[in-house]
Design an enzyme around this catalytic site. Structure first.
Site: not given
Length: 320
Positions: A50-51, A54, A178, A202
């Site tokens: 996911g680079a 963000g 998270s 999530y």
């Protein structure tokens, strides 16, 4: 008299709310850890999922500036190549490549790993950053529920398939999690939402990440260092799947209470680079947070972690 009291009450409520908001603002501003490592990564190979935006982008950029070989693992190749070009421009490091992988599709992960094993002699750092936040019950073509497919099954498969390359260099795995994991629930009989789909899906996927981190640390005590990190509440694309009201609040009222992607990358970089990091541990704001209120009690349930690992392996074997 009633009108006066009503106005007084409203004023008191407004003042209290503003006071609380100010306290929260100061807390966030004063508790933003920073990675102070000066480590040079020349000769090291790093994979960041996911680079293309963000936290992932900012993390990859910093690692490229440290002269590492950085592999951007992205679902969208067009966006990934654009991110790669920008990182090369900003860092001056041309040893940055983009490779396609969709973390929600297990066959895509297997193809990605085949490419990595063909091209790379070892992997020194794996940063499992990619994730999805959705409130809809969606199934992938492989029969997995989308949130758990992307946030749990994908990183699990990617990490375990890359273990040989990681162990070869006594590498490091950083699982980006998270604080939402504190209220998540892991039911090994419901990993594919067989029984029910929760609005806390999530949160539960992040609890699963934490259990995976600790179980991997127990299984590979000396060969691989693995840790879990909460980067903070960061202004990223993750908000795109939230209800409209939440998105409005996230980008307006609560904006000052969130971190920029660059600030959110600091705890991730700390876990990837700092020599003080302990395997199997939970980090937040560049500090050790194990055995605090942020860590769910189930994180220390070795029986649950073992069952989650074995159930995940079984389900993945059914995906081919």
């Amino acid at each position: 008299m009633g009108l006066v009291l009503s106005r007084t009450t409203e004023t008191t409520t407004v003042c209290a709310s503003l006071g609380l908001y100010a306290c929260m603002y100061l807390y966030v501003k004063l508790h933003k850890g920073k990675c102070h490592s000066k480590k040079n990564l020349e000769g090291k190979t790093i994979i960041v999922t996911g680079a293309n935006s963000g936290i992932g982008f900012e993390t990859a950029l910093d690692l490229a500036k440290r002269n590492g070989r950085v592999i951007l693992a992205c679902r969208n190749l067009e966006r990934g190549e654009a991110a790669r070009n920008k990182i090369v421009q900003l860092s001056g490091n041309t040893d940055v490549v983009c490779r396609r992988v969709d973390l929600s599709v297990m066959s895509s992960i297997r193809k990605f790993v085949d490419v990595i094993k063909e091209e790379e002699g070892n992997v020194d750092i794996l940063i499992n950053n990619a994730g999805v936040l959705t409130f809809e019950k969606i199934f992938t073509e492989e029969g997995l529920e989308l949130t758990f497919a992307t946030n749990h099954f994908g990183p699990f498969l990617l990490t375990t398939l890359l273990l040989d390359l990681l162990k070869r260099s006594r590498g490091r795995v950083v699982d980006v999690g998270s604080s939402a994991s504190v209220i998540g629930k892991v039911d090994c009989d419901n990993l594919r939402a067989e029984k029910e789909f929760s609005q806390l899906q999530y949160h539960s996927s992040k609890t699963a990440n934490l259990l995976f981190t600790k179980e991997l640390a127990r299984r590979e005590p000396g060969d691989v260092l693995v840790c879990y990190v909460h980067p903070g509440v960061v202004r990223t694309d993750a908000f795109r799947n939230m209800p409209l009201l939440f998105k409005i609040l996230a980008y307006t009222v609560f904006r000052v209470l969130t971190k920029s992607p660059q600030e959110g990358a600091q705890p991730v970089l700390f876990c990837a680079l700092d020599d003080s990091v302990q395997t199997g541990s939970y980090y937040m704001d560049c500090a050790l947070y194990d055995h605090t209120m942020w860590v769910p009690k189930c994180a220390y349930d070795t029986g649950l972690a073992k069952k989650l690992w074995e159930t995940t392996e079984r389900i993945l074997s059914e995906c081919g």
